[in-house]
Design a protein around this motif. Structure first.
Motif, mmCIF file in Angstrom:
data_model
loop_
_atom_site.group_PDB
_atom_site.id
_atom_site.type_symbol
_atom_site.label_atom_id
_atom_site.label_comp_id
_atom_site.label_asym_id
_atom_site.label_seq_id
_atom_site.Cartn_x
_atom_site.Cartn_y
_atom_site.Cartn_z
ATOM 1 N N GLY A 109 0.800 -1.213 0.000
ATOM 2 C CA GLY A 109 0.000 0.000 0.000
ATOM 3 C C GLY A 109 0.832 1.260 0.000
ATOM 4 N N HIS A 110 2.034 1.194 -0.527
ATOM 5 C CA HIS A 110 3.004 2.280 -0.510
ATOM 6 C C HIS A 110 2.853 3.161 -1.752
ATOM 7 C CE1 HIS A 110 4.296 -1.451 -2.321
ATOM 8 N NE2 HIS A 110 5.049 -0.763 -3.158
ATOM 9 N N GLY A 111 3.775 4.092 -1.920
ATOM 10 C CA GLY A 111 3.863 4.878 -3.133
ATOM 11 C C GLY A 111 5.109 4.481 -3.911
ATOM 12 N N PHE A 112 5.004 4.523 -5.244
ATOM 13 C CA PHE A 112 6.130 4.194 -6.111
ATOM 14 C C PHE A 112 6.016 5.077 -7.345
ATOM 15 C CE2 PHE A 112 7.741 0.766 -9.295
ATOM 16 C CZ PHE A 112 8.974 1.384 -9.383
ATOM 17 N N VAL A 113 7.007 5.951 -7.554
ATOM 18 C CA VAL A 113 6.993 6.841 -8.708
ATOM 19 C C VAL A 113 8.376 6.858 -9.350
ATOM 20 C CG1 VAL A 113 5.159 8.309 -7.764
ATOM 21 C CG2 VAL A 113 7.562 8.884 -7.316
ATOM 22 N N VAL A 114 8.411 7.264 -10.612
ATOM 23 C CA VAL A 114 9.664 7.444 -11.355
ATOM 24 C C VAL A 114 9.689 8.883 -11.848
ATOM 25 C CG1 VAL A 114 11.096 6.681 -13.275
ATOM 26 C CG2 VAL A 114 9.634 5.032 -12.070
ATOM 27 N N ASP A 115 10.742 9.628 -11.485
ATOM 28 C CA ASP A 115 10.769 11.045 -11.848
ATOM 29 C C ASP A 115 11.336 11.251 -13.251
ATOM 30 O OD1 ASP A 115 13.587 11.079 -11.742
ATOM 31 O OD2 ASP A 115 13.649 11.933 -9.721
ATOM 32 N N TRP B 185 11.453 6.172 -6.754
ATOM 33 C CA TRP B 185 11.175 6.608 -5.390
ATOM 34 C C TRP B 185 10.125 5.690 -4.764
ATOM 35 C CZ3 TRP B 185 13.756 10.972 -3.479
ATOM 36 C CH2 TRP B 185 14.424 11.759 -4.433
ATOM 37 N N VAL B 186 10.354 5.282 -3.525
ATOM 38 C CA VAL B 186 9.393 4.497 -2.750
ATOM 39 C C VAL B 186 9.002 5.301 -1.523
ATOM 40 C CG1 VAL B 186 9.081 2.441 -1.335
ATOM 41 C CG2 VAL B 186 10.198 2.258 -3.544
ATOM 42 N N ILE B 187 7.691 5.360 -1.274
ATOM 43 C CA ILE B 187 7.177 6.229 -0.225
ATOM 44 C C ILE B 187 6.299 5.443 0.747
ATOM 45 C CG2 ILE B 187 5.927 8.366 0.286
ATOM 46 C CD1 ILE B 187 6.524 7.769 -3.327
ATOM 47 N N ALA B 188 6.661 5.461 2.033
ATOM 48 C CA ALA B 188 5.805 5.004 3.146
ATOM 49 C C ALA B 188 5.185 3.633 2.872
ATOM 50 C CB ALA B 188 4.751 6.062 3.449
ATOM 51 N N GLY B 189 4.016 3.356 3.483
ATOM 52 C CA GLY B 189 3.330 2.083 3.311
ATOM 53 C C GLY B 189 2.970 1.439 4.636
ATOM 54 N N TYR B 190 2.408 0.261 4.557
ATOM 55 C CA TYR B 190 1.953 -0.512 5.722
ATOM 56 C C TYR B 190 3.152 -1.158 6.392
ATOM 57 C CZ TYR B 190 -0.891 -3.917 8.336
ATOM 58 O OH TYR B 190 -1.484 -4.656 9.321
ATOM 59 N N ASN C 29 7.092 17.421 -8.859
ATOM 60 C CA ASN C 29 6.401 17.643 -7.596
ATOM 61 C C ASN C 29 5.657 16.359 -7.227
ATOM 62 O OD1 ASN C 29 6.840 20.548 -6.947
ATOM 63 N ND2 ASN C 29 5.850 20.825 -8.939
ATOM 64 N N LEU C 30 5.932 15.861 -6.033
ATOM 65 C CA LEU C 30 5.286 14.650 -5.536
ATOM 66 C C LEU C 30 4.083 15.039 -4.689
ATOM 67 C CD1 LEU C 30 5.215 11.559 -4.973
ATOM 68 C CD2 LEU C 30 6.745 12.006 -3.040
ATOM 69 N N PHE C 31 2.917 14.477 -5.042
ATOM 70 C CA PHE C 31 1.689 14.708 -4.297
ATOM 71 C C PHE C 31 1.253 13.397 -3.647
ATOM 72 C CE2 PHE C 31 1.843 17.906 -7.554
ATOM 73 C CZ PHE C 31 1.387 19.061 -6.926
ATOM 74 N N LEU C 32 0.849 13.454 -2.382
ATOM 75 C CA LEU C 32 0.359 12.300 -1.639
ATOM 76 C C LEU C 32 -1.042 12.605 -1.150
ATOM 77 C CD1 LEU C 32 3.556 11.584 0.513
ATOM 78 C CD2 LEU C 32 2.975 10.639 -1.738
ATOM 79 N N SER D 156 16.296 5.307 -5.694
ATOM 80 C CA SER D 156 17.201 4.455 -6.465
ATOM 81 C C SER D 156 17.540 5.147 -7.777
ATOM 82 C CB SER D 156 16.560 3.091 -6.765
ATOM 83 O OG SER D 156 17.379 2.336 -7.656
ATOM 84 N N THR D 157 18.828 5.252 -8.077
ATOM 85 C CA THR D 157 19.278 5.882 -9.321
ATOM 86 C C THR D 157 19.781 4.851 -10.329
ATOM 87 O OG1 THR D 157 21.470 6.263 -8.356
ATOM 88 C CG2 THR D 157 19.855 8.047 -8.176
ATOM 89 N N ASP D 158 19.586 3.561 -10.030
ATOM 90 C CA ASP D 158 20.032 2.515 -10.954
ATOM 91 C C ASP D 158 18.906 1.519 -11.250
ATOM 92 O OD1 ASP D 158 19.922 1.259 -8.498
ATOM 93 O OD2 ASP D 158 22.046 0.718 -8.438
ATOM 94 N N GLU D 159 17.702 2.078 -11.434
ATOM 95 C CA GLU D 159 16.530 1.310 -11.853
ATOM 96 C C GLU D 159 16.177 0.202 -10.872
ATOM 97 O OE1 GLU D 159 16.868 0.228 -15.989
ATOM 98 O OE2 GLU D 159 17.751 2.172 -16.493
ATOM 99 N N GLY D 160 16.237 0.527 -9.589
ATOM 100 C CA GLY D 160 15.745 -0.368 -8.562
ATOM 101 C C GLY D 160 16.730 -1.351 -7.994
ATOM 102 N N VAL D 161 17.984 -1.317 -8.415
ATOM 103 C CA VAL D 161 18.973 -2.279 -7.934
ATOM 104 C C VAL D 161 19.431 -1.925 -6.522
ATOM 105 C CG1 VAL D 161 21.235 -3.316 -8.327
ATOM 106 C CG2 VAL D 161 19.735 -2.818 -10.268
#
Length: 231
Positions: free
Chosen positions: A138-144, A150-155, A202-205, A164-169
């Motif tokens: 239930g988190h946030g996941f965005v690509v700028d 970017w991974v944001i918060a969650g349960y 701009n990241l909106f939650l 992550s600057t290397d595509e999730g590695v």
């Protein structure tokens, strides 16, 4: 027009009914993808890791990856997905509402190499099996705009931000005060909110829940920060 709604795929759609799924469209060819989710109640709840694709705006669906429970790519509900370049990424999720049934992995699927005639030739590829951030759903996941993930918060009760600057590695933590949470605060972190980026990064939650049992802690607030402030 936002007034009249049309049913594009009825109960006869080929994939099983589900909630907690992830869906996304691929701008390159207009295709749409559905993956993950769950059906039923505990102890008979079923989770999914299958992938379905529509090439006609959601009217018809074809199987890309069949559901497989006994594989390393765990079945899951509450994951988040993004498309970067020609890859579909899926990140984390859960197979039960406890700290022991949350996930912290990243997988991807090459959308330009899908075998439409034989689903058994298609498979998720592991990017990282156990990322350093806490397991979550239930988190946030965005690509700028720079291709940073970017991974944001969650349960449960998470209010962190990872980059992550290397595509999730590889990942590093950039904030622990999302939602303006103080260090060690309880019932401030959130899950099942929605995360969105605009063209200026701009990241909106929006909204979310902070209750451990998934009911009773809903919010209707909106938060915003520019991700460039972390660089």
């Amino acid at each position: 027009d936002g007034v009249s709604w049309e049913i594009l795929a009825s109960a006869q759609a080929p994939f099983h009914e589900r909630a907690g799924l992830a869906a996304i469209s691929y701008a390159t060819d207009g295709s749409m993808y559905v993956t993950g989710g769950c059906f039923g109640e505990f102890p008979n709840r079923v989770e999914y890791n299958d992938v379905w694709r529509s090439l006609d705006d959601g009217r018809q669906w074809e199987l890309v990856i069949a559901n497989q429970k006994q594989i390393e790519m765990h079945v899951r509900s509450g994951p988040r997905v993004q498309i970067y370049e020609h890859w579909l990424y899926i990140l984390a999720g859960e197979f039960g509402f406890s700290e022991f049934t949350q996930l912290a992995d990243v997988w991807r699927l090459d959308l330009d190499k899908i075998d439409a005639l034989n689903a058994s030739d298609n498979a998720w590829q592991m990017v990282v099996g156990d990322a350093p951030f806490a397991n979550r759903s239930g988190h946030g996941f965005v690509v700028d705009s720079k291709g940073t993930f970017w991974v944001i918060a969650g349960y449960l009760n998470l209010h962190d931000l990872w980059q992550s600057t290397d595509e999730g590695v590889s990942w590093h933590q950039t904030d622990v005060h999302v939602f303006n949470c103080a260090d060690g605060s309880k019932k401030c972190g959130r899950y099942d909110f929605w995360a969105q980026l605009d063209d200026s990064d701009n990241l909106f939650l929006y909204g979310g829940d902070s209750s451990w049992d998934t009911f009773g802690g809903e919010w209707n607030e909106t938060y915003q920060i520019n991700l460039d402030s972390y660089t």
